[in-house]
Design a protein around this motif. Structure first.
Motif, PDB file in Angstrom:
ATOM      1  N   CYS A 147       0.832  -1.200   0.000  1.00 30.22           N
ATOM      2  CA  CYS A 147       0.000   0.000   0.000  1.00 30.22           C
ATOM      3  C   CYS A 147       0.874   1.261   0.000  1.00 30.22           C
ATOM      4  O   CYS A 147       1.748   1.419   0.842  1.00 30.22           O
ATOM      5  CB  CYS A 147      -0.907  -0.016   1.229  1.00 30.22           C
ATOM      6  SG  CYS A 147      -1.958   1.441   1.353  1.00 30.22           S
ATOM      7  N   THR A 149      -0.127   4.073   0.827  1.00 32.96           N
ATOM      8  CA  THR A 149      -0.562   4.933   1.925  1.00 32.96           C
ATOM      9  C   THR A 149       0.029   4.481   3.264  1.00 32.96           C
ATOM     10  O   THR A 149       0.564   5.284   4.009  1.00 32.96           O
ATOM     11  CB  THR A 149      -2.105   4.929   2.011  1.00 32.96           C
ATOM     12  OG1 THR A 149      -2.622   5.301   0.734  1.00 32.96           O
ATOM     13  CG2 THR A 149      -2.596   5.895   3.071  1.00 32.96           C
ATOM     14  N   CYS A 150      -0.062   3.142   3.545  1.00 30.95           N
ATOM     15  CA  CYS A 150       0.364   2.689   4.875  1.00 30.95           C
ATOM     16  C   CYS A 150       1.464   1.632   4.837  1.00 30.95           C
ATOM     17  O   CYS A 150       2.001   1.259   5.878  1.00 30.95           O
ATOM     18  CB  CYS A 150      -0.831   2.163   5.663  1.00 30.95           C
ATOM     19  SG  CYS A 150      -1.385   0.518   5.126  1.00 30.95           S
ATOM     20  N   CYS A 165      -6.149  -2.340   0.122  1.00 28.82           N
ATOM     21  CA  CYS A 165      -5.359  -2.490   1.338  1.00 28.82           C
ATOM     22  C   CYS A 165      -6.294  -2.883   2.481  1.00 28.82           C
ATOM     23  O   CYS A 165      -7.148  -2.091   2.876  1.00 28.82           O
ATOM     24  CB  CYS A 165      -4.654  -1.180   1.675  1.00 28.82           C
ATOM     25  SG  CYS A 165      -3.759  -1.296   3.235  1.00 28.82           S
ATOM     26  N   CYS A 168      -5.756  -0.247   5.738  1.00 34.70           N
ATOM     27  CA  CYS A 168      -6.275   1.135   5.778  1.00 34.70           C
ATOM     28  C   CYS A 168      -7.411   1.368   4.791  1.00 34.70           C
ATOM     29  O   CYS A 168      -7.896   2.479   4.659  1.00 34.70           O
ATOM     30  CB  CYS A 168      -5.148   2.141   5.545  1.00 34.70           C
ATOM     31  SG  CYS A 168      -4.624   2.309   3.824  1.00 34.70           S
TER      32      CYS A 168
HETATM   33 ZN   LIG Z   1      -2.948   0.795   3.401  1.00 40.59          ZN
END
Ligand SMILES: [Zn+2]
Length: 317
Positions: A147, A149-150, A165, A168
């Motif tokens: 991911c 983002t995370c 994901c 998140c």
């Molecule tokens: Zn994520």
């Protein structure tokens, strides 16, 4: 006065003759996709990084495997749903690139890159287009397992057209990178450039990635000025082409050059110069006295150049 010679029949542009119905509205239906995979008419393309695996079949090559055959070729990663055709379905199966390289030793297979397959006509053009879809999508998967983002591992959903994901809940979609490729023209001449990686004697259109916050027209003007120091005015869209190296969309344009003094950016180009119509015509026809050439018809540059030679495109002199 330039008189256009007979350039022969218009050749096909590469990677655009995709016959598959993508059936995008069914990608979220896991039962539908499982049924397609299990059907006896399901077939898959096998792609390992830059390489494609073909079966030797008589005097030619067959790029289609059953899904079981494709997975038996080596360690496989994602399976992506490409679309349906005549009631059957087509998938792309990503193979480990190192293992794909090792398949070159097998006498019943032929392993080659997609550029060579298209230029040499090793398979029908419609297979090249479907392979372009498979290769670009599988390339994206190979580089987006986590991911953005995370940082947690993501899972494949929607038949390979999204990664989610679980940590998140972010959703990640396959990317296509827009590239402008343009022919700047002025009076009876056009601007071509050479990159050091080009085949000897080959000259082509200038090209570059569209940047965030930029229009196609702005990207054409910026790239032409950066690479060759030429200022452009009007920009006209010509055509586009999927270009799976690794996952671009080539946006072909003609542009009106407003200046003439070339300053070559040597970090991007080996050289750039103006070419007259007569000289470019001999390059398209492969009759140039110095053996200079344009790119082959599989590439959109060939068609952008030819359109200017034949049509004096968009009234640009
Ligand atoms: Zn994520």
């Amino acid at each position: 006065m330039f008189r256009c010679p007979d350039l022969g029949p218009k050749p096909a542009l590469g990677y655009i003759a995709n016959p598959l119905q993508r059936a995008a509205e069914r990608r979220g239906d896991a039962g539908f996709l499982a049924g397609l995979e299990d059907h006896r008419d399901a077939r898959a393309y096998a792609v390992g990084g830059e390489m494609v695996v073909l079966k030797k079949a008589g005097n030619g090559f067959d790029p289609l495997f059953t899904l079981t055959e494709a997975r038996s070729l080596g360690k496989s990663a994602e399976t992506v749903f490409l679309g349906v055709l005549d009631g059957g379905s087509r998938f792309g199966i990503g193979l480990d690139p190192a293992g794909t390289e090792a398949l070159k030793a097998r006498h019943d297979l032929h392993v080659s890159d997609l550029r060579s397959i298209a230029v040499q006509g090793l398979t029908d053009a419609d297979h090249c287009a479907a392979l372009a879809e498979a290769k670009a999508l599988l390339h994206w998967h190979a580089r987006h397992r986590f991911c953005a983002t995370c940082g947690k591992p993501t899972i494949v959903v929607q038949g390979g057209w999204r990664r989610d994901c679980p940590a998140c809940r972010a959703q990640h979609f396959p990317r296509t990178d827009p590239v402008v490729i343009m022919l700047a023209v002025s009076d009876d001449r056009c601007l071509l450039g050479r990159q050091s990686r080009f085949a000897p004697g080959m000259w082509s259109c200038l090209a570059g990635f569209v940047e965030p916050g930029e229009s196609i027209e702005q990207a054409v003007r910026r790239e032409t000025q950066e690479e060759a120091g030429i200022v452009c005015g009007r920009v006209f869209y010509f055509a586009s082409q999927p270009w799976p190296f690794p996952m671009s969309l080539m946006i072909g344009c003609h542009a009106e050059a407003l200046s003439s003094d070339i300053t070559v950016d040597r970090s991007e180009l080996e050289d750039a110069r103006w070419f007259g119509r007569d000289e470019v015509a001999t390059m398209l026809l492969r009759r140039h006295p110095g053996n200079l050439t344009t790119p082959p018809p599989v590439a959109i540059a060939h068609h952008i150049i030819r359109a200017w030679i034949e049509d004096q495109h968009h009234g640009l002199a």
